[in-house]
Scaffold this motif. Sequence first.
Motif, PDB file in Angstrom:
ATOM      1  N   ASN A 239       0.818  -1.228   0.000  1.00 22.62           N
ATOM      2  CA  ASN A 239       0.000   0.000   0.000  1.00 22.62           C
ATOM      3  C   ASN A 239       0.848   1.274   0.000  1.00 22.62           C
ATOM      4  OD1 ASN A 239       0.974   0.051   2.593  1.00 22.62           O
ATOM      5  ND2 ASN A 239      -1.016  -0.212   3.602  1.00 22.62           N
ATOM      6  N   ASN A 247      -1.489  -7.135   7.525  1.00 23.98           N
ATOM      7  CA  ASN A 247      -1.975  -7.935   6.394  1.00 23.98           C
ATOM      8  C   ASN A 247      -0.932  -8.099   5.290  1.00 23.98           C
ATOM      9  OD1 ASN A 247      -2.010  -5.319   5.484  1.00 23.98           O
ATOM     10  ND2 ASN A 247      -4.032  -5.429   4.542  1.00 23.98           N
ATOM     11  N   GLU A 248       0.241  -7.477   5.471  1.00 23.24           N
ATOM     12  CA  GLU A 248       1.358  -7.647   4.539  1.00 23.24           C
ATOM     13  C   GLU A 248       2.457  -8.515   5.138  1.00 23.24           C
ATOM     14  OE1 GLU A 248       1.217  -3.326   2.250  1.00 23.24           O
ATOM     15  OE2 GLU A 248       2.156  -3.459   4.224  1.00 23.24           O
ATOM     16  N   PHE A 250       3.453 -11.879   5.762  1.00 24.08           N
ATOM     17  CA  PHE A 250       3.218 -13.306   5.497  1.00 24.08           C
ATOM     18  C   PHE A 250       4.487 -14.000   4.996  1.00 24.08           C
ATOM     19  CE2 PHE A 250       1.002 -10.544   2.332  1.00 24.08           C
ATOM     20  CZ  PHE A 250       1.974 -10.537   1.347  1.00 24.08           C
ATOM     21  N   ASN A 256       2.909 -19.677   5.596  1.00 25.68           N
ATOM     22  CA  ASN A 256       2.259 -18.364   5.527  1.00 25.68           C
ATOM     23  C   ASN A 256       2.336 -17.779   4.118  1.00 25.68           C
ATOM     24  OD1 ASN A 256       1.644 -18.451   8.241  1.00 25.68           O
ATOM     25  ND2 ASN A 256       3.426 -17.258   8.881  1.00 25.68           N
ATOM     26  N   GLU A 259       0.093 -19.667   1.566  1.00 24.45           N
ATOM     27  CA  GLU A 259      -1.311 -19.301   1.807  1.00 24.45           C
ATOM     28  C   GLU A 259      -1.605 -17.923   1.221  1.00 24.45           C
ATOM     29  OE1 GLU A 259      -4.512 -18.590   5.471  1.00 24.45           O
ATOM     30  OE2 GLU A 259      -2.459 -19.218   5.918  1.00 24.45           O
ATOM     31  N   ALA A 260      -0.638 -17.002   1.358  1.00 26.36           N
ATOM     32  CA  ALA A 260      -0.809 -15.660   0.804  1.00 26.36           C
ATOM     33  C   ALA A 260      -0.890 -15.702  -0.719  1.00 26.36           C
ATOM     34  CB  ALA A 260       0.349 -14.757   1.245  1.00 26.36           C
ATOM     35  N   THR A 263      -4.408 -17.172  -1.660  1.00 27.77           N
ATOM     36  CA  THR A 263      -5.538 -16.269  -1.404  1.00 27.77           C
ATOM     37  C   THR A 263      -5.423 -14.942  -2.141  1.00 27.77           C
ATOM     38  OG1 THR A 263      -4.429 -15.410   0.584  1.00 27.77           O
ATOM     39  CG2 THR A 263      -5.958 -17.264   0.877  1.00 27.77           C
ATOM     40  N   LYS A 265      -3.227 -12.545  -1.493  1.00 29.39           N
ATOM     41  CA  LYS A 265      -2.622 -11.472  -0.704  1.00 29.39           C
ATOM     42  C   LYS A 265      -1.258 -11.101  -1.258  1.00 29.39           C
ATOM     43  CE  LYS A 265      -4.911 -12.418   3.727  1.00 29.39           C
ATOM     44  NZ  LYS A 265      -4.702 -12.794   5.147  1.00 29.39           N
ATOM     45  N   TYR A 266      -0.536 -12.125  -1.725  1.00 32.02           N
ATOM     46  CA  TYR A 266       0.720 -11.860  -2.424  1.00 32.02           C
ATOM     47  C   TYR A 266       0.366 -11.711  -3.892  1.00 32.02           C
ATOM     48  CZ  TYR A 266       5.667 -12.094  -3.638  1.00 32.02           C
ATOM     49  OH  TYR A 266       6.919 -11.794  -4.101  1.00 32.02           O
TER      50      TYR A 266
END
Length: 323
Positions: A239, A247-248, A250, A256, A259-260, A263, A265-266
């Motif tokens: 961000n 939330n960053e 992982f 971890n 999973e990121a 989902t 997130k990465y």
Amino acid sequence: MIRKCFIVLILSYVIVFKMTSCAPKVKNGYSKEHGFEGNISLSGAFALYPLALVWSEDFKKIHPNVRFNISAGGAGKGIADVLTGMVDIGMVSRDLHEQEIKKGAVPIIVAKDAVICTINPDNPNYPTILKRGLSREELLNIFVNRKFKTWKEIDSQFTADPINVYVRSDAAGAAETWAKFFGHKQEDLQGIGIFGDPGIAQAIKDDINGIGFNNINYVYNLKTNKVFDRIAVVPLDLNKNGHVEDNEQFYGTLSNLTEAVATGKYPAPPSRELTFVTRNKTESLLLKEFISFVLQKQAQSQLLENGYVPLNETLIKEELNKL
């Protein structure tokens, strides 16, 4: 004497002919007598090499008459080898180029993983980088624009030590994916060229001012679920607020991070799809069986423990339909 030799020659021919005609017929790697048999050759991406070894061993347990020849040399070598008929399957860790598809390249997604930014944990700026991360724009100015030559040019709280940038010298999916993160191509990356994932990982371990990028398996130890000694991950400040938020965060363990990736997130890129590439739609029953095998639930269930992300059921069905 000549007559005897002639008779022996004729008899030998008859014996060979009978043996050949009576031998079980193998069509495209399959016979009713022995099931699947023959050779499968793969070359290409370092990212897929460890996984291909695991899958080949498991496949041979079911089909003992099948032999594998697997080599790593980068995604560029993999795609070149399969398109020239040197191997049956090219292991590719980047998007295919239009000209490669025109030449008959058919990609089948078999797994997902990610390229991550790496640094030496003894870098004096690492404790601060761990807290603030580096943004996409900052990394762009390190790896492509070369705007930042010292760490202090990124942030005044960093030291004035030089930034030693390491990139891939070989045509590589990891490099292409990392460049794509910045909207560029591999040839736009600037730095010291190093061959292969193991080479860049070693360069980072040996240089406290070094920065590079690696596939997951060359950063995380599968046995400990943690990052290897003398190498560390640079967290992405997604961000761009100059701080790595919860939330960053992982990167602590392999679990971890995968999973990121799974989902979203990465981000993608630098997360990516890994593919087996054949030349045209394969007619080989043996190749179809092997590729189908790696897309089955049992083979996909091994991905997480080996540092990869499995495919969802919808994507698996789509890839199986390509066969």
